[in-house]
Motif scaffolding. Structure first.
Motif, PDB file in Angstrom:
ATOM      1  N   MET A   1     -26.744  12.528  60.405  1.00 40.87           N
ATOM      2  CA  MET A   1     -27.735  12.153  61.395  1.00 40.87           C
ATOM      3  C   MET A   1     -28.840  11.408  60.703  1.00 40.87           C
ATOM      4  O   MET A   1     -28.844  11.256  59.489  1.00 40.87           O
ATOM      5  CB  MET A   1     -28.243  13.444  62.051  1.00 40.87           C
TER       6      MET A   1
ATOM      7  N   ARG B   1     -27.094   8.262  54.720  1.00 37.14           N
ATOM      8  CA  ARG B   1     -26.373   8.433  55.984  1.00 37.14           C
ATOM      9  C   ARG B   1     -27.024   7.670  57.110  1.00 37.14           C
ATOM     10  O   ARG B   1     -26.369   7.119  57.975  1.00 37.14           O
ATOM     11  CB  ARG B   1     -26.291   9.912  56.356  1.00 37.14           C
TER      12      ARG B   1
ATOM     13  N   ARG C   1     -22.011   4.416  66.592  1.00 34.44           N
ATOM     14  CA  ARG C   1     -21.947   5.475  65.586  1.00 34.44           C
ATOM     15  C   ARG C   1     -23.250   6.277  65.565  1.00 34.44           C
ATOM     16  O   ARG C   1     -23.244   7.497  65.424  1.00 34.44           O
ATOM     17  CB  ARG C   1     -21.678   4.884  64.204  1.00 34.44           C
TER      18      ARG C   1
ATOM     19  N   ALA D   1     -23.336   8.555  68.575  1.00 35.89           N
ATOM     20  CA  ALA D   1     -22.480   9.720  68.365  1.00 35.89           C
ATOM     21  C   ALA D   1     -23.142  10.709  67.411  1.00 35.89           C
ATOM     22  O   ALA D   1     -23.092  11.931  67.617  1.00 35.89           O
ATOM     23  CB  ALA D   1     -21.123   9.276  67.829  1.00 35.89           C
ATOM     24  N   ALA D   2     -23.792  10.187  66.363  1.00 32.81           N
ATOM     25  CA  ALA D   2     -24.473  11.067  65.411  1.00 32.81           C
ATOM     26  C   ALA D   2     -25.641  11.785  66.069  1.00 32.81           C
ATOM     27  O   ALA D   2     -25.888  12.971  65.813  1.00 32.81           O
ATOM     28  CB  ALA D   2     -24.950  10.244  64.213  1.00 32.81           C
ATOM     29  N   THR D   3     -26.374  11.074  66.929  1.00 36.34           N
ATOM     30  CA  THR D   3     -27.495  11.693  67.632  1.00 36.34           C
ATOM     31  C   THR D   3     -27.004  12.807  68.545  1.00 36.34           C
ATOM     32  O   THR D   3     -27.584  13.896  68.591  1.00 36.34           O
ATOM     33  CB  THR D   3     -28.263  10.643  68.452  1.00 36.34           C
ATOM     34  N   VAL D   4     -25.930  12.557  69.275  1.00 35.08           N
ATOM     35  CA  VAL D   4     -25.379  13.582  70.169  1.00 35.08           C
ATOM     36  C   VAL D   4     -24.881  14.778  69.367  1.00 35.08           C
ATOM     37  O   VAL D   4     -25.071  15.934  69.767  1.00 35.08           O
ATOM     38  CB  VAL D   4     -24.257  12.986  71.043  1.00 35.08           C
ATOM     39  N   ARG D   5     -24.266  14.531  68.198  1.00 33.70           N
ATOM     40  CA  ARG D   5     -23.830  15.652  67.352  1.00 33.70           C
ATOM     41  C   ARG D   5     -25.027  16.490  66.916  1.00 33.70           C
ATOM     42  O   ARG D   5     -24.965  17.718  66.891  1.00 33.70           O
ATOM     43  CB  ARG D   5     -23.075  15.137  66.130  1.00 33.70           C
ATOM     44  N   ASP D   6     -26.121  15.805  66.564  1.00 35.01           N
ATOM     45  CA  ASP D   6     -27.328  16.531  66.177  1.00 35.01           C
ATOM     46  C   ASP D   6     -27.879  17.324  67.359  1.00 35.01           C
ATOM     47  O   ASP D   6     -28.381  18.442  67.194  1.00 35.01           O
ATOM     48  CB  ASP D   6     -28.389  15.553  65.666  1.00 35.01           C
TER      49      ASP D   6
ATOM     50  N   ARG E   1     -26.292  18.804  69.533  1.00 31.33           N
ATOM     51  CA  ARG E   1     -25.508  20.005  69.790  1.00 31.33           C
ATOM     52  C   ARG E   1     -26.186  21.238  69.209  1.00 31.33           C
ATOM     53  O   ARG E   1     -25.921  22.363  69.635  1.00 31.33           O
ATOM     54  CB  ARG E   1     -24.099  19.838  69.218  1.00 31.33           C
ATOM     55  N   ARG E   2     -27.086  21.023  68.249  1.00 29.38           N
ATOM     56  CA  ARG E   2     -27.884  22.131  67.724  1.00 29.38           C
ATOM     57  C   ARG E   2     -29.005  22.508  68.688  1.00 29.38           C
ATOM     58  O   ARG E   2     -29.658  23.521  68.509  1.00 29.38           O
ATOM     59  CB  ARG E   2     -28.467  21.751  66.358  1.00 29.38           C
TER      60      ARG E   2
ATOM     61  N   LEU F   1     -29.748  18.813  75.361  1.00 29.27           N
ATOM     62  CA  LEU F   1     -28.603  18.010  75.798  1.00 29.27           C
ATOM     63  C   LEU F   1     -28.313  18.238  77.280  1.00 29.27           C
ATOM     64  O   LEU F   1     -27.976  17.295  78.010  1.00 29.27           O
ATOM     65  CB  LEU F   1     -27.382  18.365  74.950  1.00 29.27           C
TER      66      LEU F   1
END
Length: 456
Positions: free
Chosen positions: A1, A238, A248, A251-256, A258-259, A264
């Protein structure tokens, strides 16, 4: 991220006068760019570009960009969808670059002036140049979306938690006030175009282009008053690698995120109901002109009514939020949206008074629902990731607002009825209400590491 940055919440010893100065400068970007949303996207460009597309259409009423058959009456809606799909790929890139470098102002300047230039270029939109109109619309809309990522990401930096509802609401009020002011001038020019020695189409093109000039001129105020904050050095490469491609980074922001699942969840709810809001904004004039048979002057007066009431609505809903909390106030606005748009299906053709009633209903909830959504989200953002998270927010605000126009355009293309198209938008408000009602905002604020206001 993205990389970690220093905490950007205003320090306790920050000069109140300096903070107020930045806030006043921040308001002026709403003042600058809202004229595009009002005069261009909501009033003039939809009906005008639709007529240009119809003049370029074949005998069956179709235009064929890239060989794809498209109903001329749906071209504007499809162009709006294309512009926001493009925004999805650009906004995360801008948000990541802003957080990584801390240089939000130069990026804001680039986006603002690219959008202003594209809008000013609409003066050359005449004859059957529907492709030029579609291209300029896509550039201007995408630029506006990127600039709003950067603009909104300043909010947590210039206002402590207890001020954000009020500051955000004032920003929206500034925007609607400027939109109303310029629309009055547009109305004078349009109605008295013969007196000014120009044709009706030339008057429309002047109105379009003047929005770009206004946007560019008043963007100077926030660019002078806002200040960039220093950021900590990156801990890895990164962020630089992730920002190489917008999808990309998204997607990285959405993965972050998830915490922070409740943040979200709020974005999902906002994505749905705001898709309906943005579609109403962009397609209302097409509905009024093509389905209800209203002339351009009636549409201008109706949108002017929206602008005036939206100022009062934004400020009034800001006060309601202090009593009932932002979440409950937004939920109430979604009920009002559902009733108002549902009533729009039954409006009689050729009856301006009822269209004005509809416009009044929209105006009273429009500014407040948007302003409070922005301020509520600012509480859910982890410190140091403002631009990154606001890029995702702006995708929910504008970048993902492609489904509504697409459904609107497809419904018209399949049924030939704009009434059916407008009715389809009710679902966005109903589903958005259900999703927002399920979000535990106090827990979401705590999970983001932010102080919880007394009333939220």
């Amino acid at each position: 991220m993205g990389t970690d940055t220093v905490r950007t919440t205003p320090p306790a010893d920050a000069s109140v006068a300096e903070r107020r100065r930045e806030q006043r400068g921040w308001y002026f970007y709403d003042w600058a760019c809202s004229v595009y949303s009002t005069s261009v996207l909501t009033v003039f460009l939809g009906p005008y570009l639709t007529q240009i597309a119809k003049s370029a259409a074949d005998g069956d009423g179709y235009v064929r960009p890239l060989g794809i058959p498209i109903s001329a009456g749906s071209f504007f809606a499809y162009a709006v969808s294309a512009s926001v799909i493009l925004s999805v790929f650009v906004m995360p890139l801008a948000g990541a670059a802003a957080d990584r470098t801390g240089r939000k102002k130069p990026l804001l300047a680039v986006a603002a002036y690219l959008g202003a230039a594209a809008t000013a270029g609409m003066f050359f939109l005449d004859g059957d140049r529907y492709l030029l109109g579609g291209f300029l619309l896509i550039v201007a809309n995408a630029s506006l979306a990127v600039s709003m990522v950067l603009y909104n990401s300043f909010l947590p930096q210039i206002a402590p938690p207890e001020e954000r509802d009020a500051v955000s609401s004032r920003g929206w009020a500034f925007g609607y006030a400027s939109g109303a002011l310029v629309l009055v001038a547009n109305l004078v020019l349009f109605l008295a175009h013969d007196t000014f020695g120009v044709s009706e189409s030339t008057a429309v093109r002047i109105c379009l282009a003047s929005a770009g000039v206004w946007w560019g001129a008043f963007s100077l105020v926030p660019l002078r008053r806002l200040r960039d904050r220093r950021v900590a050095p990156p801990q890895s490469s990164r962020s630089a690698q992730g920002s190489a491609r917008g999808w990309r980074q998204l997607a990285a922001t959405v993965r972050d995120m998830r915490r922070h699942p409740h943040t979200l969840s709020f974005l999902l709810a906002y994505l749905v109901y705001n898709d309906g809001v943005q579609t109403v904004i962009s397609q209302a004039s097409v509905y009024g002109s093509e389905e209800l048979g209203l002339d351009q002057s009636t549409l201008i007066v109706a949108v002017l009514l929206v602008q005036v009431l939206a100022v009062a609505g934004a400020l009034a809903m800001g006060r309601l939020a202090r009593t009932y909390g932002a979440k409950r106030t937004i939920l109430g606005s979604l009920v009002a949206w559902t009733v108002t748009i549902g009533a729009g299906f039954f409006l009689p053709a050729g009856a301006p008074v009822w269209f004005f009633v509809l416009a009044a209903g929209i105006g009273l909830v429009l500014g407040g629902s948007q302003a409070l959504s922005r301020s509520l989200f600012s509480h859910l953002v982890p410190a140091g990731k403002e631009a990154e998270y606001f890029s995702a927010y702006e995708i929910s605000d504008r970048g993902m607002a492609w489904l509504g126009p697409l459904i609107f355009g497809l419904t018209y293309q399949l049924t030939g009825s704009y009434r059916d198209a407008i009715l389809s938008l009710v679902a966005f408000f109903v589903i958005g209400f259900v999703l927002l009602a399920r979000v535990p905002v106090r827990r979401a604020i705590r999970d983001a590491g932010n102080p919880v206001p007394d009333r939220i």
